[in-house]
Scaffold this motif. Structure first.
Motif, PDB file in Angstrom:
ATOM      1  N   TYR A  44       0.820  -1.206   0.000  1.00  0.00           N
ATOM      2  CA  TYR A  44       0.000   0.000   0.000  1.00  0.00           C
ATOM      3  C   TYR A  44       0.858   1.261   0.000  1.00  0.00           C
ATOM      4  N   VAL A  45       0.299   2.308  -0.571  1.00  0.00           N
ATOM      5  CA  VAL A  45       0.755   3.668  -0.310  1.00  0.00           C
ATOM      6  C   VAL A  45      -0.371   4.328   0.475  1.00  0.00           C
ATOM      7  N   ASP A  46      -0.097   4.647   1.721  1.00  0.00           N
ATOM      8  CA  ASP A  46      -1.097   5.218   2.625  1.00  0.00           C
ATOM      9  C   ASP A  46      -0.990   6.736   2.558  1.00  0.00           C
ATOM     10  N   VAL A  47      -2.028   7.410   2.064  1.00  0.00           N
ATOM     11  CA  VAL A  47      -1.952   8.859   1.860  1.00  0.00           C
ATOM     12  C   VAL A  47      -2.344   9.658   3.101  1.00  0.00           C
ATOM     13  N   HIS A  48      -2.581   8.977   4.235  1.00  0.00           N
ATOM     14  CA  HIS A  48      -3.065   9.728   5.390  1.00  0.00           C
ATOM     15  C   HIS A  48      -2.589   9.114   6.705  1.00  0.00           C
ATOM     16  N   ALA A  78       4.146   5.943   3.348  1.00  0.00           N
ATOM     17  CA  ALA A  78       3.065   6.636   4.032  1.00  0.00           C
ATOM     18  C   ALA A  78       3.275   8.140   3.943  1.00  0.00           C
ATOM     19  N   VAL A  79       2.207   8.846   3.638  1.00  0.00           N
ATOM     20  CA  VAL A  79       2.226  10.305   3.659  1.00  0.00           C
ATOM     21  C   VAL A  79       2.029  10.761   5.100  1.00  0.00           C
ATOM     22  N   LEU A 109       8.672   7.463   3.985  1.00  0.00           N
ATOM     23  CA  LEU A 109       7.775   8.519   4.422  1.00  0.00           C
ATOM     24  C   LEU A 109       7.760   9.681   3.422  1.00  0.00           C
ATOM     25  N   VAL A 110       6.562  10.198   3.193  1.00  0.00           N
ATOM     26  CA  VAL A 110       6.351  11.279   2.227  1.00  0.00           C
ATOM     27  C   VAL A 110       5.769  12.477   2.978  1.00  0.00           C
ATOM     28  N   PRO A 111       6.482  13.612   3.035  1.00  0.00           N
ATOM     29  CA  PRO A 111       5.990  14.731   3.835  1.00  0.00           C
ATOM     30  C   PRO A 111       5.050  15.650   3.059  1.00  0.00           C
ATOM     31  N   PHE A 112       3.997  16.088   3.733  1.00  0.00           N
ATOM     32  CA  PHE A 112       3.179  17.202   3.268  1.00  0.00           C
ATOM     33  C   PHE A 112       3.500  18.404   4.160  1.00  0.00           C
ATOM     34  N   CYS A 113       3.065  19.560   3.728  1.00  0.00           N
ATOM     35  CA  CYS A 113       3.236  20.775   4.507  1.00  0.00           C
ATOM     36  C   CYS A 113       1.876  21.423   4.691  1.00  0.00           C
ATOM     37  N   CYS A 114       1.782  22.336   5.648  1.00  0.00           N
ATOM     38  CA  CYS A 114       0.505  23.007   5.856  1.00  0.00           C
ATOM     39  C   CYS A 114       0.719  24.344   6.553  1.00  0.00           C
ATOM     40  N   ASN A 312      -2.502   5.047  -7.931  1.00  0.00           N
ATOM     41  CA  ASN A 312      -2.981   6.419  -8.070  1.00  0.00           C
ATOM     42  C   ASN A 312      -2.139   7.389  -7.251  1.00  0.00           C
ATOM     43  N   ALA A 313      -1.818   7.009  -6.025  1.00  0.00           N
ATOM     44  CA  ALA A 313      -1.004   7.879  -5.175  1.00  0.00           C
ATOM     45  C   ALA A 313       0.396   8.047  -5.749  1.00  0.00           C
ATOM     46  N   THR A 314       0.951   6.967  -6.252  1.00  0.00           N
ATOM     47  CA  THR A 314       2.288   7.033  -6.835  1.00  0.00           C
ATOM     48  C   THR A 314       2.326   8.019  -7.997  1.00  0.00           C
ATOM     49  N   THR A 315       1.286   7.973  -8.839  1.00  0.00           N
ATOM     50  CA  THR A 315       1.226   8.884  -9.982  1.00  0.00           C
ATOM     51  C   THR A 315       0.949  10.310  -9.543  1.00  0.00           C
ATOM     52  N   LEU A 316      -0.059  10.499  -8.699  1.00  0.00           N
ATOM     53  CA  LEU A 316      -0.458  11.844  -8.299  1.00  0.00           C
ATOM     54  C   LEU A 316       0.651  12.573  -7.570  1.00  0.00           C
ATOM     55  N   LEU A 317       1.369  11.892  -6.683  1.00  0.00           N
ATOM     56  CA  LEU A 317       2.391  12.539  -5.865  1.00  0.00           C
ATOM     57  C   LEU A 317       3.784  12.399  -6.463  1.00  0.00           C
ATOM     58  N   LYS A 318       3.854  11.770  -7.635  1.00  0.00           N
ATOM     59  CA  LYS A 318       5.136  11.610  -8.340  1.00  0.00           C
ATOM     60  C   LYS A 318       6.176  10.914  -7.456  1.00  0.00           C
ATOM     61  N   LEU A 319       5.767   9.763  -6.912  1.00  0.00           N
ATOM     62  CA  LEU A 319       6.631   8.999  -6.042  1.00  0.00           C
ATOM     63  C   LEU A 319       7.439   7.992  -6.838  1.00  0.00           C
ATOM     64  N   SER A 320       8.591   7.643  -6.344  1.00  0.00           N
ATOM     65  CA  SER A 320       9.379   6.587  -6.976  1.00  0.00           C
ATOM     66  C   SER A 320       8.770   5.249  -6.616  1.00  0.00           C
ATOM     67  N   GLU A 321       8.853   4.293  -7.510  1.00  0.00           N
ATOM     68  CA  GLU A 321       8.282   2.955  -7.268  1.00  0.00           C
ATOM     69  C   GLU A 321       9.076   2.236  -6.175  1.00  0.00           C
TER      70      GLU A 321
END
Length: 321
Positions: A44-48, A78-79, A109-114, A312-321
């Protein structure tokens, strides 16, 4: 062919057969060397997910704890979402924490900002853009969790979206009757999606997922409605009209939307497979997370399952496989 080559080929065949037999006994083996019967599907890629302490009375979730949970449940990446608005949680989870965790574990781990749009800043749009650009330069892949006690299309919210559009930061937003508020039918979200047609918006929360059903009273935007889903829900209409809308299946709101009417949920997953994202909202040790068993309970083609669980997450967030 010499005897040594023949023996080597026989050894490889025997090793491969043993591996297949072991997988048949326990079909879930993570890419990280651990095998777990708790994991279902994936990787899985967990977006949350969140780090630190979120709600009072709950223990904090450490980076080590999150990674161990990911290994157990076959989560490849995981995001990590900050929480920076006073309405978002009991404790603030700063962007700097997400960035530091991802810097230490860039493969996981994939960081978001806010930034809360009510934050004081100088320089108007350019000043706000510069604030976020610092985070982007440090690796932030998106904006969120955007969980603010304002209407979803309030002018300060729109100013934040404008800067995210400049920086190409997908926005993961929370909507209910307190944060990211809207009316029945989600007309505010429709205005946002139309105003920023090239900016991806990832919907989450009770107000968003309750809107899977038509005939929705405004009071249900803050809860978890039960029973059959009525046709004509705002979500299907918005998905049809706005290609920049995505859905985060995390938390009780996401699981409730799919389980309250399993037949509708099955069709919805198939119909919206290109724009749904697996997520859990994992935020404390020992938390019950229904999403793994939930996804396994639906009869989905392999390609659909792969899109929702990770593609979908991999494509949307431009993540490496």
């Amino acid at each position: 062919m010499n005897l040594q080559s023949t023996s080597r080929r026989r050894f490889l065949r025997q090793t491969f057969a043993a591996t297949v037999a072991a997988a048949a006994l326990d079909p879930v083996t993570t890419a990280f060397g651990r095998t777990s019967r708790a994991a279902v599907g994936g990787p899985y890629v967990d977006v949350h997910t969140h780090l630190g302490r979120t709600w009072n009375g709950d223990p904090p979730l450490t980076v080590k704890g999150l990674l161990e949970w990911m290994d157990t449940h076959n989560v490849a990446k995981a995001v990590v979402l900050p929480l920076v608005s006073p309405e978002s949680s009991s404790y603030l989870n700063l962007t700097e924490v997400a960035l530091a965790a991802a810097k230490a574990h860039p493969d996981r781990l994939v960081p978001f900002c806010c930034i809360d749009p009510r934050t004081s800043y100088r320089g108007g749009r350019a000043g706000l853009r510069a604030l976020l650009k610092e985070y982007v330069d440090q690796g932030a892949k998106g904006f969120g969790e955007h969980k603010v006690g304002l209407p979803i299309d309030e002018p300060r919210m729109m100013a934040a979206y404008e800067v995210c559009d400049d920086l190409k930061l997908p926005v993961l937003f929370h909507s209910d009757d307190l944060r990211g508020t809207d009316e029945s039918g989600l007309p505010g979200l429709a205005r946002v999606l139309k105003a920023f047609p090239h900016l991806p918006f990832i919907g989450h929360g009770p107000g968003f997922w309750a809107s899977i059903s038509g005939n929705l009273p405004k009071a249900d935007l803050g809860g978890y409605p039960k029973g059959k889903v009525f046709p004509g829900g705002a979500l299907d209409q918005l998905f049809d009209a706005h290609p920049n809308l995505w859905g985060d299946l995390s938390a009780g709101s996401g699981s409730n939307a799919l389980t309250r009417d399993k037949e509708f949920g099955q069709r919805f997953l198939l119909r919206r497979a290109d724009r749904l994202l697996f997520g859990t909202d994992y935020l404390k040790p020992g938390q019950d997370v229904p999403q793994f068993e939930l996804m396994a309970s639906f009869d989905l083609p392999a390609d659909v399952r792969a899109k929702i669980e990770r593609g979908n997450a991999t494509t949307l967030l431009k993540l490496s496989e």
